[in-house]
Design a protein around this motif. Structure first.
Motif, short mmCIF file in Angstrom:
data_model
loop_
_atom_site.label_atom_id
_atom_site.label_comp_id
_atom_site.label_asym_id
_atom_site.label_seq_id
_atom_site.Cartn_x
_atom_site.Cartn_y
_atom_site.Cartn_z
N LEU A 189 29.34 8.43 0.00
CA LEU A 189 28.71 8.85 -1.21
C LEU A 189 29.53 10.32 -1.56
CD1 LEU A 189 26.41 7.61 -3.01
CD2 LEU A 189 24.79 9.11 -1.79
N THR A 190 29.85 10.28 -2.82
CA THR A 190 30.23 11.61 -3.09
C THR A 190 29.55 12.51 -3.63
OG1 THR A 190 30.80 10.85 -5.39
CG2 THR A 190 32.97 10.58 -3.90
N VAL B 185 27.18 11.48 -8.10
CA VAL B 185 26.96 10.07 -8.35
C VAL B 185 26.31 9.82 -9.46
CG1 VAL B 185 24.97 9.67 -7.00
CG2 VAL B 185 26.55 7.90 -7.03
N TRP C 174 25.59 2.31 -9.02
CA TRP C 174 25.70 3.63 -8.40
C TRP C 174 27.30 3.71 -8.75
CZ3 TRP C 174 22.15 6.35 -5.38
CH2 TRP C 174 20.97 5.73 -5.11
N ASN D 161 30.12 6.52 -7.86
CA ASN D 161 30.75 7.63 -7.28
C ASN D 161 31.69 8.33 -8.40
OD1 ASN D 161 29.49 7.88 -4.72
ND2 ASN D 161 31.20 6.58 -3.85
#
Lengths: 106, 275
Positions: free
Chosen positions: A57-58, A61, A78, A80
């Motif tokens: 995960l960055t 998001v 989702w 990123n």
């Protein structure tokens, strides 16, 4: 992704206006567990996003999903958004998109 | 144009986004008739805007009164159908989805198409009937920026353009936004657009006489936030916001007060008259 219904741009404060409806927002991830992610919205509110986030995960998001209540979203999608993102810019967009310019979006 | 002003038009003018560029200050633009230059411009749109268009059933495509042929869209690919001579994909930007078709003539086209996959954010350029090119997005600020452009162009077309064609003197030609040092450019747009309109129609002759700082100070005081405040704004704050020395601001405010354009509420606090 359910492509038939539009998703409203929201920040933490605007989420309550769309409870039960499809929303999209960007959060800065503060904590991530299996099954949910806690993050800070573009206007500084703590939000919980439930679902299965991608890994890795960055920092930022985007989540698109249904607002469960004024501080939680059940995410369907989702994305990123990387580690550098202009949150205040996005926040202003949320305010405009829910204000008098709503008709361009919803 | 003053050095401190943020010209929203110039910021978005690159790539031909703004309609009727012929009327702007860019000197190298030839002056086409307005119909021509509109058709040459690229308009950022949301899918919702496109859907509303087709509901009305117009054949000559226009949005907010401006002829629109070339458009930009930003969204996620939700479906791809790859055939030999063309590629059809569905772009969803959160306000709706639209089918786009990319014709494959050469190898270059098919390479482009291979890069695109489902779930990816892309920016699409094309005509309302067919799509010419698209590329994947890596900086996601582009997404917010695209929608803000849609908003800006919409406001420009609905609020400022009608005024521009009605105005009789050159002062109203530029949709200028006054100095926004706070960095809150976007809020500056939606508020200043409205106040510039009223301002230019009522106070044209005054503005011709008042130059430089005076008009900046006035525009600042006409901001909704300043109008709303009962106490008005102190000259310190005005000086800081406009990046001008307090002395100059005080002198300007005195002059404006003597002209009746502003009045003092308490010590050193000023409000615009006739809010």
């Amino acid at each position: 992704m359910d492509t038939s219904s539009p998703a409203a741009f929201v920040n933490g404060g605007l989420l309550r206006m769309h409870v039960g409806r499809k929303v999209r927002t960007v959060i800065q991830v503060t904590r991530s567990d299996a099954g949910s992610v806690m993050g800070k919205s573009t206007d500084g509110c703590q939000l919980v996003v439930r679902g299965s986030p991608p890994a890795p995960l960055t920092s930022y998001v985007e989540v698109i999903g249904v607002a469960e209540n004024e501080s939680s979203i059940r995410a369907e999608l989702w994305t990123n958004f990387g580690d550098s993102f202009d949150a205040s810019n996005y926040d202003q967009l949320c305010q405009l998109a829910n204000g008098e310019l709503k008709h361009l979006f919803l | 144009m003053q050095a401190n002003e943020f010209d929203g038009n110039a910021a978005f003018a690159g790539g031909g986004f703004m309609p009727s560029q012929a009327t702007q200050t860019a000197p190298d633009r030839p002056s086409y008739s307005s119909k021509n230059s509109d058709a040459r411009c690229l308009t950022p749109v949301t899918v919702k805007q496109l859907k509303d268009l087709s509901k009305v059933g117009e054949s000559g495509i226009s949005i907010d009164g401006v002829d629109v042929n070339n458009i930009v869209l930003v969204g996620v690919i939700s479906k791809i159908d790859n055939a030999v001579s063309d590629c059809t994909f569905r772009v969803d930007d959160g306000t709706g989805w639209v089918e786009c078709t990319k014709w494959i003539h050469e190898h270059v086209d098919s390479v482009e198409v291979d890069v695109i996959s489902v779930g990816m954010y892309v920016r699409v350029y094309g005509q309302f009937k067919s799509i010419q090119s698209r590329r994947p997005i890596t900086d996601f600020n582009e997404i917010a920026h695209h929608f803000l452009e849609c908003i800006y162009v919409h406001l420009y077309n609905t609020k400022l353009r009608p005024r521009m064609t009605n105005a009789t003197d050159g002062m109203t030609a530029q949709p200028q936004v006054a100095n926004s040092n706070s960095g809150n450019h976007i809020m500056g747009f939606s508020h200043q657009t409205n106040s510039t309109n009223q301002f230019s129609n009522q106070y044209n002759t005054d503005e011709e006489q008042i130059r430089g700082i005076s008009s900046m100070v006035l525009q600042y005081l006409r901001r909704p936030a300043c109008l709303a405040s009962e106490m008005g704004v102190s000259s310190d704050i005005v000086a800081r916001e406009l990046n001008v020395s307090v002395d100059k601001v005080r002198k300007t405010l005195d002059f404006l007060a003597s002209e009746g354009l502003v009045y003092t509420t308490t010590d050193d606090h000023y409000k615009f008259t006739d809010a």
